[in-house]
Design an enzyme around this catalytic site. Structure first.
Site, PDB file in Angstrom:
ATOM      1  N   ASP A  18      -2.776  -3.225   5.052  1.00 57.89           N
ATOM      2  CA  ASP A  18      -3.914  -3.307   5.698  1.00 57.89           C
ATOM      3  C   ASP A  18      -3.684  -2.964   7.248  1.00 57.89           C
ATOM      4  O   ASP A  18      -2.416  -3.778   7.758  1.00 57.89           O
ATOM      5  CB  ASP A  18      -4.783  -4.650   5.442  1.00 57.89           C
ATOM      6  CG  ASP A  18      -6.116  -4.415   6.053  1.00 57.89           C
ATOM      7  OD1 ASP A  18      -6.692  -3.391   6.086  1.00 57.89           O
ATOM      8  OD2 ASP A  18      -6.925  -5.483   6.070  1.00 57.89           O
ATOM      9  N   HIS A  35      -2.863   5.991   8.998  1.00 59.84           N
ATOM     10  CA  HIS A  35      -2.228   6.009   7.450  1.00 59.84           C
ATOM     11  C   HIS A  35      -1.049   6.807   7.663  1.00 59.84           C
ATOM     12  O   HIS A  35      -0.328   6.695   7.002  1.00 59.84           O
ATOM     13  CB  HIS A  35      -3.553   6.787   6.948  1.00 59.84           C
ATOM     14  CG  HIS A  35      -4.746   5.963   6.757  1.00 59.84           C
ATOM     15  ND1 HIS A  35      -4.760   4.566   6.277  1.00 59.84           N
ATOM     16  CD2 HIS A  35      -6.052   6.284   6.687  1.00 59.84           C
ATOM     17  CE1 HIS A  35      -6.176   4.250   6.431  1.00 59.84           C
ATOM     18  NE2 HIS A  35      -6.965   5.320   6.668  1.00 59.84           N
ATOM     19  N   LEU A 129      14.583   0.773  -8.381  1.00 63.40           N
ATOM     20  CA  LEU A 129      13.456   0.231  -7.922  1.00 63.40           C
ATOM     21  C   LEU A 129      12.305   0.704  -8.669  1.00 63.40           C
ATOM     22  O   LEU A 129      12.305   2.098  -9.132  1.00 63.40           O
ATOM     23  CB  LEU A 129      13.174   0.351  -6.605  1.00 63.40           C
ATOM     24  CG  LEU A 129      11.671   0.016  -5.946  1.00 63.40           C
ATOM     25  CD1 LEU A 129      11.631  -1.395  -5.984  1.00 63.40           C
ATOM     26  CD2 LEU A 129      11.776   0.513  -4.594  1.00 63.40           C
TER      27      LEU A 129
HETATM   28  C1  FPP Z   1      -5.810  -0.220   4.810  1.00 64.92           C
HETATM   29  O1  FPP Z   1      -5.899   0.111   6.258  1.00 64.92           O
HETATM   30  C2  FPP Z   1      -5.079   0.913   4.350  1.00 64.92           C
HETATM   31  C3  FPP Z   1      -5.263   1.949   3.377  1.00 64.92           C
HETATM   32  C4  FPP Z   1      -6.626   2.000   2.732  1.00 64.92           C
HETATM   33  C5  FPP Z   1      -4.555   3.194   2.867  1.00 64.92           C
HETATM   34  C6  FPP Z   1      -2.940   2.728   2.701  1.00 64.92           C
HETATM   35  C7  FPP Z   1      -2.699   4.072   2.530  1.00 64.92           C
HETATM   36  C8  FPP Z   1      -1.257   4.505   2.766  1.00 64.92           C
HETATM   37  C9  FPP Z   1      -0.277   3.680   3.883  1.00 64.92           C
HETATM   38  C10 FPP Z   1      -0.862   5.706   2.457  1.00 64.92           C
HETATM   39  C11 FPP Z   1      -0.068   5.683   1.171  1.00 64.92           C
HETATM   40  C12 FPP Z   1       0.648   6.820   0.695  1.00 64.92           C
HETATM   41  C13 FPP Z   1       1.461   6.620  -0.508  1.00 64.92           C
HETATM   42  C14 FPP Z   1       2.277   7.945  -0.845  1.00 64.92           C
HETATM   43  C15 FPP Z   1       1.563   5.466  -1.182  1.00 64.92           C
HETATM   44  P1  FPP Z   1      -7.438  -0.049   6.813  1.00 64.92           P
HETATM   45  O2  FPP Z   1      -7.676   1.718   7.019  1.00 64.92           O
HETATM   46  O3  FPP Z   1      -8.345  -0.582   6.028  1.00 64.92           O
HETATM   47  O4  FPP Z   1      -6.983  -0.509   8.006  1.00 64.92           O
HETATM   48  P2  FPP Z   1      -8.225  -1.403   9.039  1.00 64.92           P
HETATM   49  O5  FPP Z   1      -8.255  -2.657   8.222  1.00 64.92           O
HETATM   50  O6  FPP Z   1      -7.503  -1.435  10.308  1.00 64.92           O
HETATM   51  O7  FPP Z   1      -9.316  -0.482   9.036  1.00 64.92           O
END
Ligand code: FPP
Length: 240
Positions: A18, A35, A129
């Site tokens: 997050d 992201h 892994l």
């Molecule tokens: C939460 O941050 C994160 C997500 C909803 C997406 C996480 C996905 C990735 C890091 C990409 C993953 C890629 C692969 C290949 C597995 P948020 O947007 O809710 O952040 P905020 O709380 O600051 O709004």
């Protein structure tokens, strides 16, 4: 600190990554920029797992609730997710990483389902892994799907309702064959599970930290492992 020996390493670590959006917004960038940085953090932490002896890493990449975000973010996130999987496939194969994707892939169409299955197949003999990525996943969805599978077996006369127990439910979940996580890390300063592995986290040690996911470093990861090593896991029993 990162070269330090840890006395007890969790076998299975789950992560709610997050804070990508806030990280980007603080830099006056669109959320998708966060992201993208999040994928870099992910690469770092996958390497750390190998280095520190973690065997399974499960990541919450896209939740069943993420569809409620603005359409541009939803499509950007999906593109990033699947293009990263395609781009990293060779590296997963050569680094001994076995990929498994859990969640409802149907809305993404047959090409995505096919790509995911091919990558899972290509990495099936890797043992360094196990990387489990939860996509369009929700803990309640998982439990409801398991109930449905068991109900069908009962209706077809292949299972007695009296025989339904914790084991048969666990085996009907999308994570069947995986042990429950030992440690769940949530970055970004929120203190909730957000419909992640609801059944599977029953006895998991929960670690929350303020660091936003794009900045989550090896030292932060080692900090979580050290905290885990101090926990006394009782699984409902007493110390004696
Ligand atoms: C939460 O941050 C994160 C997500 C909803 C997406 C996480 C996905 C990735 C890091 C990409 C993953 C890629 C692969 C290949 C597995 P948020 O947007 O809710 O952040 P905020 O709380 O600051 O709004």
């Amino acid at each position: 600190m990162s070269g330090q020996e840890l006395c007890e390493v969790p076998y299975h670590v789950a992560i709610v990554m997050d804070g990508n959006g806030r990280w980007a917004q603080r830099r006056k960038q669109p959320r998708i920029f966060g992201h993208k940085k999040g994928v870099e953090a992910l690469r770092r932490i996958i390497e750390c797992c190998g280095k520190h002896g973690v065997s399974i890493l499960t990541l919450f990449a896209f939740s069943s609730e993420n569809w409620r975000r603005p359409p541009a973010e939803v499509s950007g996130l999906q593109r990033l997710l699947f293009s990263s999987l395609v781009a990293e496939a060779d590296s997963l194969v050569s680094n001994g990483v076995r990929l498994r994707v859990v969640g409802d892939l149907d809305p993404f169409g047959p090409d995505v389902v096919d790509m995911v299955q091919r990558t899972e197949h290509r990495t099936a003999n890797n043992h360094k892994l196990e990387l489990v990525i939860a996509v369009n996943y929700g803990g309640r969805w998982d439990i409801v799907s398991a109930c449905r599978k068991l109900a069908i077996k009962v209706a077809e006369g292949n299972l007695s309702s009296d025989a339904i127990d914790e084991r048969s439910v666990a085996e009907a979940l999308s994570t069947s064959t995986l042990p429950d996580p030992d440690l769940c890390i949530r970055t970004g300063g929120e203190y909730r599970i957000s419909n992640f592995l609801l059944w599977q986290l029953a006895y998991t040690e929960l670690y929350f930290c303020e660091v936003l996911w794009p900045e989550f470093s090896e030292d932060d990861f080692v900090e979580a492992l050290k905290w885990y090593a101090t926990r006394q896991r009782r699984f409902g029993k007493t110390q004696e």
